[in-house]
Design an enzyme around this catalytic site. Structure first.
Site, PDB file in Angstrom:
ATOM      1  N   HIS A   1       0.861  -1.177   0.000  1.00  0.00           N
ATOM      2  CA  HIS A   1       0.000   0.000   0.000  1.00  0.00           C
ATOM      3  C   HIS A   1       0.903   1.234   0.000  1.00  0.00           C
ATOM      4  O   HIS A   1       2.022   1.192   0.500  1.00  0.00           O
ATOM      5  CB  HIS A   1      -0.858  -0.038   1.263  1.00  0.00           C
ATOM      6  CG  HIS A   1      -1.937   0.989   1.343  1.00  0.00           C
ATOM      7  ND1 HIS A   1      -1.696   2.302   1.692  1.00  0.00           N
ATOM      8  CD2 HIS A   1      -3.274   0.898   1.157  1.00  0.00           C
ATOM      9  CE1 HIS A   1      -2.836   2.973   1.707  1.00  0.00           C
ATOM     10  NE2 HIS A   1      -3.814   2.149   1.386  1.00  0.00           N
ATOM     11  N   ASP A  37       2.987  -4.596   8.034  1.00  0.00           N
ATOM     12  CA  ASP A  37       1.727  -3.870   7.904  1.00  0.00           C
ATOM     13  C   ASP A  37       0.589  -4.887   8.007  1.00  0.00           C
ATOM     14  O   ASP A  37       0.354  -5.666   7.089  1.00  0.00           O
ATOM     15  CB  ASP A  37       1.705  -3.138   6.556  1.00  0.00           C
ATOM     16  CG  ASP A  37       0.366  -2.476   6.248  1.00  0.00           C
ATOM     17  OD1 ASP A  37      -0.587  -2.632   7.031  1.00  0.00           O
ATOM     18  OD2 ASP A  37       0.281  -1.810   5.193  1.00  0.00           O
ATOM     19  N   GLN A  97      -4.524  -5.354   6.632  1.00  0.00           N
ATOM     20  CA  GLN A  97      -5.425  -6.262   5.930  1.00  0.00           C
ATOM     21  C   GLN A  97      -5.481  -7.657   6.542  1.00  0.00           C
ATOM     22  O   GLN A  97      -6.404  -8.417   6.262  1.00  0.00           O
ATOM     23  CB  GLN A  97      -5.009  -6.375   4.455  1.00  0.00           C
ATOM     24  CG  GLN A  97      -5.190  -5.105   3.657  1.00  0.00           C
ATOM     25  CD  GLN A  97      -6.643  -4.661   3.602  1.00  0.00           C
ATOM     26  OE1 GLN A  97      -7.560  -5.474   3.538  1.00  0.00           O
ATOM     27  NE2 GLN A  97      -6.862  -3.356   3.636  1.00  0.00           N
ATOM     28  N   LYS A 112     -10.676  -1.638  10.241  1.00  0.00           N
ATOM     29  CA  LYS A 112     -10.709  -2.861   9.440  1.00  0.00           C
ATOM     30  C   LYS A 112     -11.259  -4.033  10.264  1.00  0.00           C
ATOM     31  O   LYS A 112     -11.503  -5.107   9.727  1.00  0.00           O
ATOM     32  CB  LYS A 112      -9.300  -3.245   8.972  1.00  0.00           C
ATOM     33  CG  LYS A 112      -8.477  -2.124   8.366  1.00  0.00           C
ATOM     34  CD  LYS A 112      -8.836  -1.833   6.951  1.00  0.00           C
ATOM     35  CE  LYS A 112      -7.809  -0.878   6.338  1.00  0.00           C
ATOM     36  NZ  LYS A 112      -8.160  -0.481   4.969  1.00  0.00           N
ATOM     37  N   CYS A 136      -4.696   2.367  -3.754  1.00  0.00           N
ATOM     38  CA  CYS A 136      -3.478   2.874  -3.099  1.00  0.00           C
ATOM     39  C   CYS A 136      -2.339   1.872  -3.236  1.00  0.00           C
ATOM     40  O   CYS A 136      -1.523   1.698  -2.312  1.00  0.00           O
ATOM     41  CB  CYS A 136      -3.726   3.201  -1.629  1.00  0.00           C
ATOM     42  SG  CYS A 136      -4.874   4.554  -1.377  1.00  0.00           S
TER      43      CYS A 136
END
Length: 404
Positions: free
Chosen positions: A121, A198, A201, A224, A362
């Site tokens: 991202h 990261d 997700q 999320k 993104c």
């Protein structure tokens, strides 16, 4: 027992209509929906506890502080951090990444190397580019293949004694690919590099164990995970958080202030300048409790079922291509119809009450790799159904008929 119809009753927004049609919400990779348990917790905070934290002797302040710190402990237990002070509240994943990137500005020099992946991202690319511009390290990229997987042999070749930092996402937001972070962490540590993952997700689908992973930094966002926007966490190993300088100055992050010198507070407050999103921090814990009550194994199994069903049904449509075909992926399908712009498909679907994301998500380097302007992305959560997928398939067929 996992009962999707009972779960759906927890989400008020799923009963509304959009453009006269029942809402089909397939933009979960951007923001998940919020159950009434979290909504009620937000109302409860503002109705009964609204006060600043850590600074007041009065009852409301102390009660709000207790709730905030109880949530930090809930989050610590969920991620299995060793210490509660290794959990830093942030405004979200992007904030956490920037906090670490800013801190490493004082630790890196010309000739050092940092590694990012081709699946990132923008929020896990741009802060590191800015870091390189400030301090001189070289940014290297792990390449990807047509299936949307990282080339691990190439990663091994990129590593050297000059590698200081490696940062990859756990799961690609654009393609759904689950990256082999265990291998990445082990190899990076072998050359003395720190690793940031990261988890924006992954956390809606997987329950990460940061101690088992032996990861140095892990970032996530509440929105999320059935929580509110504007709040997230940075997990950092204690030894690393002690090395990094504060990201922002102000109230809360200080031990003592004079005009001659300021000393900083201990962890976690060293990185939590100013009045935080108190309500958001508290109900992030509520959202995590909610998802754990359902169970992450049950969530993963059900979402995997939705993914396979949707993949099979969509591929029956002639001219439809799916991007990101790794067998190791989560409930995200990025696709295009031959000769039709993804924005146009998304517009038609919206008229039918179906919410999908269109564009480069993104993650423009991924789209450049495939030489496409973007994709239609349908991302599924544990409250979605096969009937909604059927509606998506019919909507895509209608878009194809109208736009071809």
């Amino acid at each position: 027992m996992f009962n999707v119809q009972d779960i759906r009753k927890d989400f008020p927004i799923l009963s509304r209509k959009v453009n006269g049609k029942p809402l089909v919400y397939f933009d979960n990779a951007a923001t998940s929906q919020t159950p009434k348990q979290v909504i009620d917790a937000i109302a409860d905070y503002y109705s009964n506890y609204n006060a600043n934290i850590h600074r007041g002797v009065h009852t409301l302040s102390q009660e709000a502080t207790d709730l905030y710190e109880q949530s930090r402990e809930t989050i610590r237990a969920h991620f299995n951090a060793k210490f509660t002070h290794e959990i830093i509240f942030t405004s979200g994943t992007t904030h956490g990444i920037n906090l670490v990137a800013n801190g490493f500005s004082s630790l890196l020099k010309q000739g050092d190397e940092i590694i990012v992946s081709a699946l990132e991202h923008h929020s896990n690319i741009v802060p590191w580019q800015m870091l390189c511009e400030r301090t001189g390290p070289v940014l290297k990229v792990i390449p990807m293949n047509e299936e949307g997987e990282l080339l691990m042999d190439e990663f091994d070749n990129l590593l050297s004694k000059n590698t200081k930092l490696v940062f990859v996402n756990h799961i690609s937001n654009a393609l759904g690919t689950i990256n082999p972070i265990e291998h990445i962490i082990e190899k990076a540590h072998a050359v003395g590099a720190a690793v940031l993952i990261d988890g924006a997700q992954s956390c809606p689908h997987i329950k990460p164990d940061v101690q088992k992973l032996d990861v140095d930094f892990y970032v996530a966002s509440a929105h999320k995970m059935c929580g509110p926007t504007g709040v997230g966490i940075l997990y950092g190993k204690e030894e690393w958080l002690k090395k990094l300088p504060p990201y922002q100055g102000g109230g809360e992050m200080i031990a003592e202030v004079t005009f001659e010198k300021t000393t900083y507070a201990d962890l976690p407050h060293k990185f939590e300048a100013g009045t935080p999103n108190i309500c958001g921090g508290i109900v992030f814990g509520t959202a995590i409790d909610y998802m754990n009550q359902i169970g992450f194994d049950a969530i993963a199994n059900y979402e995997n079922e939705l993914l396979h069903y949707a993949t099979e049904k969509l591929l029956e449509i002639e001219g439809l291509k799916i991007y990101g075909t790794s067998p190791q992926k989560t409930s995200v399908i990025s696709f295009n119809l031959e000769g039709i712009h993804p924005y146009d498909v998304g517009t038609i679907l919206d008229k039918m009450g179906i919410a999908v994301r269109t564009g480069h998500h993104c993650a423009q380097p991924i789209m450049d790799f495939y030489k496409i302007p973007g994709t239609v992305r349908a991302s599924f959560a544990f409250y979605n159904t096969k009937e909604e997928i059927d509606a998506l398939v019919e909507g895509v067929k209608k878009a194809k008929m109208m736009l071809s």
